[in-house]
Design a protein around this motif. Structure first.
Motif, short mmCIF file in Angstrom:
data_model
loop_
_atom_site.label_atom_id
_atom_site.label_comp_id
_atom_site.label_asym_id
_atom_site.label_seq_id
_atom_site.Cartn_x
_atom_site.Cartn_y
_atom_site.Cartn_z
N GLU A 273 -27.01 8.39 -8.70
CA GLU A 273 -27.70 8.82 -9.90
C GLU A 273 -29.18 9.10 -9.63
OE1 GLU A 273 -26.99 6.20 -13.14
OE2 GLU A 273 -24.81 6.50 -13.11
N SER A 274 -29.82 8.23 -8.84
CA SER A 274 -31.22 8.48 -8.53
C SER A 274 -31.37 9.68 -7.62
CB SER A 274 -31.85 7.25 -7.87
OG SER A 274 -31.35 7.06 -6.55
N TRP A 275 -30.35 9.91 -6.76
CA TRP A 275 -30.40 11.08 -5.87
C TRP A 275 -30.52 12.36 -6.66
CZ3 TRP A 275 -27.19 15.33 -5.43
CH2 TRP A 275 -27.34 16.10 -4.30
N CYS A 276 -29.86 12.42 -7.81
CA CYS A 276 -29.88 13.63 -8.62
C CYS A 276 -31.25 13.90 -9.20
CB CYS A 276 -28.84 13.54 -9.73
SG CYS A 276 -27.13 13.55 -9.14
N GLU A 277 -32.15 12.91 -9.17
CA GLU A 277 -33.50 13.10 -9.68
C GLU A 277 -34.55 12.93 -8.59
OE1 GLU A 277 -33.94 10.32 -12.84
OE2 GLU A 277 -32.50 11.34 -14.16
N ASP A 278 -34.11 12.88 -7.35
CA ASP A 278 -35.00 12.60 -6.23
C ASP A 278 -35.61 13.90 -5.70
OD1 ASP A 278 -36.21 11.80 -3.85
OD2 ASP A 278 -34.69 10.26 -3.48
N GLY A 279 -36.94 13.97 -5.70
CA GLY A 279 -37.61 15.17 -5.21
C GLY A 279 -37.34 15.45 -3.75
N LYS A 280 -36.91 14.44 -3.00
CA LYS A 280 -36.59 14.65 -1.60
C LYS A 280 -35.32 15.47 -1.42
CE LYS A 280 -38.75 10.24 -0.42
NZ LYS A 280 -38.51 8.86 0.04
N ALA A 281 -34.55 15.63 -2.49
CA ALA A 281 -33.32 16.43 -2.45
C ALA A 281 -33.51 17.79 -3.12
CB ALA A 281 -32.18 15.68 -3.13
N ARG A 282 -34.76 18.13 -3.44
CA ARG A 282 -35.02 19.36 -4.17
C ARG A 282 -34.73 20.60 -3.31
NH1 ARG A 282 -40.72 20.85 -7.18
NH2 ARG A 282 -39.90 22.33 -8.71
#
Length: 265
Positions: free
Chosen positions: A180-189
């Motif tokens: 869930e946090s991955w979906c809001e993580d700027g590192k995955a942008r």
């Protein structure tokens, strides 16, 4: 894209959609691409960076046959659903081909092919997330050409994990243990040039989950980046089935992440 030895029958129908493929080149000598590759310089565009078939050949195969070309083999012949105009793209480590950062080089290709196709794939992306609200030069070129020539560029959101310029995994990775946090993580942008406003930018979602694969059906896959684009513009424009994978992390080096197929029948 692979084929078995022996006779391969490819039946290319008239009137198929034509697509420009700006990539690593296409192995036009592949038996399944006979009659599928329509144009390009044989010594340049018809040779993949990987002589055994690299990314450009893979893209051409998916466009021509979908993600299950074996289906056609059961019918005793292969029937492409599209034909290809490959053009090789230049990179610092692989000179030759089109420099996407030079507008006139890209415009020349579009002018050459516009009478045959209005759709171009550029299935390449930087391996680090966008770091500002600025529009990169390649995205700017694609936007200007889309408007000027009324063509569509199809781009990826980009792949994870994050890599540095030398290809070494970056210490800045999204937290794969917290989906869930991955979906809001700027590192995955998303990566550049997917921020192009006029382009169709595509993310990858999982159709199914087998064994220890990371993403449940309908979720964005572990290797697909997320939006939004610069200044919160809506990206991706759509998502398509793109497989699934197992995420393997090294406990001694948590930023060393590998996305691998699950070992299942």
């Amino acid at each position: 894209l692979t084929s078995s030895a022996g006779a391969v029958k490819v039946a290319v129908r008239a009137g198929l959609p034509q697509i420009g493929v700006l990539d690593t080149g296409v192995s036009a000598a592949h038996p399944l691409l006979k009659g599928v590759v329509l144009s390009g310089e044989p010594a340049l565009d018809h040779v993949d960076w990987n002589p055994d078939g690299g990314h450009g050949t893979f893209v051409a195969g998916v466009l021509a046959y979908g993600d299950d070309p074996g289906f056609f083999a059961t019918r005793n012949q292969f029937e492409p659903r599209a034909v290809i105009h490959p053009r090789k793209v230049a990179f610092p480590t692989a000179p030759g081909g089109i420099n996407l950062e030079i507008y006139n080089e890209l415009a020349e290709v579009v002018e050459q092919l516009r009478s045959q196709t209005r759709v171009f794939t550029v299935a390449m992306s930087e391996r680090m997330p966008i770091d500002s609200d600025n529009i990169g030069q390649i995205a700017l070129n694609l936007d200007q050409l889309s408007h000027r020539y009324d063509v569509l560029f199809v781009l990826p959101m980009g792949n994870l994990p994050n890599l540095m310029d030398d290809g070494v995994p970056s210490p800045d990775q999204p937290d794969y243990d917290d989906m869930e946090s991955w979906c809001e993580d700027g590192k995955a942008r998303m990566g550049r040039p997917g921020e192009a406003f006029n382009a169709l930018t595509v993310a990858s979602v999982a159709e199914r989950q087998v064994g220890q694969e990371w993403a449940p059906p309908g979720w964005v896959t572990a290797y697909s980046r997320r939006g939004p684009g610069p200044k919160a513009t809506p990206k991706p424009d759509l998502a398509a089935a793109g497989g699934n994978c197992v995420v393997r992390e090294d406990p001694d080096y948590p930023f060393s992440v590998k996305c691998e197929p699950d070992d299942h029948p």
